[in-house]
Design an enzyme around this catalytic site. Structure first.
Site, PDB file in Angstrom:
ATOM      1  N   PRO A   2       0.758  -1.231   0.000  1.00  0.00           N
ATOM      2  CA  PRO A   2       0.000   0.000   0.000  1.00  0.00           C
ATOM      3  C   PRO A   2       0.790   1.284   0.000  1.00  0.00           C
ATOM      4  CG  PRO A   2      -0.103  -1.117   2.127  1.00  0.00           C
ATOM      5  CD  PRO A   2       0.972  -1.706   1.340  1.00  0.00           C
ATOM      6  N   GLU A   3       1.537   1.572  -1.000  1.00  0.00           N
ATOM      7  CA  GLU A   3       1.989   2.949  -1.175  1.00  0.00           C
ATOM      8  C   GLU A   3       1.186   3.527  -2.339  1.00  0.00           C
ATOM      9  OE1 GLU A   3       6.254   3.652  -0.854  1.00  0.00           O
ATOM     10  OE2 GLU A   3       6.535   1.654  -0.045  1.00  0.00           O
ATOM     11  N   HIS A  92      -9.278 -13.478   6.625  1.00  0.00           N
ATOM     12  CA  HIS A  92      -9.146 -12.059   6.947  1.00  0.00           C
ATOM     13  C   HIS A  92      -9.957 -11.179   6.001  1.00  0.00           C
ATOM     14  CE1 HIS A  92      -5.971 -13.346   9.612  1.00  0.00           C
ATOM     15  NE2 HIS A  92      -5.285 -13.825   8.607  1.00  0.00           N
ATOM     16  N   ARG A 111      -3.255  -7.850   9.147  1.00  0.00           N
ATOM     17  CA  ARG A 111      -2.783  -7.162  10.349  1.00  0.00           C
ATOM     18  C   ARG A 111      -3.764  -6.121  10.878  1.00  0.00           C
ATOM     19  NH1 ARG A 111       3.413  -5.549   9.410  1.00  0.00           N
ATOM     20  NH2 ARG A 111       3.270  -4.980  11.588  1.00  0.00           N
TER      21      ARG A 111
END
Length: 288
Positions: A2-3, A92, A111
């Site tokens: 995720p950039e 998840h 996470r």
DNA sequence: CACCCCACCTGCGTGC
DNA sequence: TGCACGCAGGTGGGGT
């Protein structure tokens, strides 16, 4: 993932699949995220049609036809993808939006550092107020950066990671940009010359654009529902390459920790001597 | 203020 | 095989 480049690739891929789709079913599990709307609030997406996908820094904005906006942040491990009806849900999967096509938009985040917040029509998401200039903004100039960094002693690497200045640069691209700009990552931000800021801007735009293009091949894997494994085909020059030869000069890539984050650099291409504190003075008075 | 540290989480690779 | 440990693409609250 995720950039900025990864979020932009996801935005483009999702736009093709989602715009015009109506959410028929909203399913949210009970796991907390870093920032979230209650499950009951997210249910307001039911029956709404996607009108637009946009991006601000690393935030992805999914707008629907009654003006609500779902603001998504992927954190460290967040993923957004569209699954065919026949595909089983991965582990998840915190949010599942079933479209009228039968496809499902899935937010997955091991996470749980990510964000899922739904804002009503007319409400400006407060977290976006903190987001700095887009890398391609016309307002992003060497003069603007010189002004913002004036007097700052923190390393330029940390400055690039601070999204309140330039939005979307994360830990990987910060190292890559400084390598391309020939700047030692520990250079105090307030000491960069105008030429050095120019190099940062140019390297940043070039690298981020290249990463977006490279990531484009990645999103297809999501479409095919095999998105689990090793995605980004970005050509990294220094990140994660401690001990390997520099691709330019073959000197061993070094690793150091700045603000708790791994930082990679070439001691020959990014010499500490580039500090040149003397050059700064005239430039600071000139640049404001 | 400016800056750093750490918490927030799970999973994976490594070395014992 | 099991376990402890270090490390991971982000953010922001709180301490110095």
């Amino acid at each position: 993932m995720p950039e900025l480049p990864e979020v932009e690739v996801i935005r483009r891929g999702l736009a093709k699949k989602l715009i015009g789709q109506t959410f028929l079913h909203v399913q949210r599990n009970d796991k907390r995220l870093r920032r979230q709307s209650e499950a009951a609030a997210l249910a307001a997406l039911c029956g709404k049609t996607v009108t637009r996908l946009s991006r601000r820094g690393k935030y992805l904005l999914i707008q629907v036809d009654d003006g609500q906006t779902l603001v998504v942040h992927l954190g460290m491990t967040g993923r957004l993808f569209v699954l065919p009806a026949s595909c089983p849900l991965p582990s998840h999967a915190h949010l599942v939006l079933t479209c009228q096509s039968g496809q499902r938009l899935v937010y997955q985040d091991a996470r749980r550092f990510g964000q899922l917040v739904l804002y009503p029509a007319g409400v400006r998401p407060p977290e976006l107020a903190q987001v700095g200039l887009e890398p391609w903004s016309r307002r992003l100039t060497p003069e603007w950066l010189a002004q913002k960094s004036a007097g700052l002693t923190r390393p330029v690497k940390n400055f690039l990671l601070d999204g309140r200045f330039i939005a979307g640069i994360g830990n990987i691209y910060a190292s890559e940009i400084l390598f391309a700009a020939g700047l030692h990552p520990q250079t105090p931000a307030g000491r960069l010359s105008r030429a050095q800021w120019t190099a940062v801007i140019q390297a940043g735009r070039r690298i981020l654009a290249k990463a977006i293009r490279a990531g484009g091949t990645t999103i297809a894997n999501f479409a095919d529902c095999e998105g689990q494994a090793g995605l980004f085909a970005v050509q990294l020059q220094v990140y994660g390459r401690a001990g390997e030869p520099c691709p330019v000069c073959a000197a061993p890539i070094q690793r150091l920790v700045l603000a708790g984050r791994s930082t990679f650099w070439c001691p020959h291409c990014q010499p500490a001597a580039a500090l040149a504190p003397l050059r700064r003075k005239s430039y600071q008075t000139a640049g404001g």
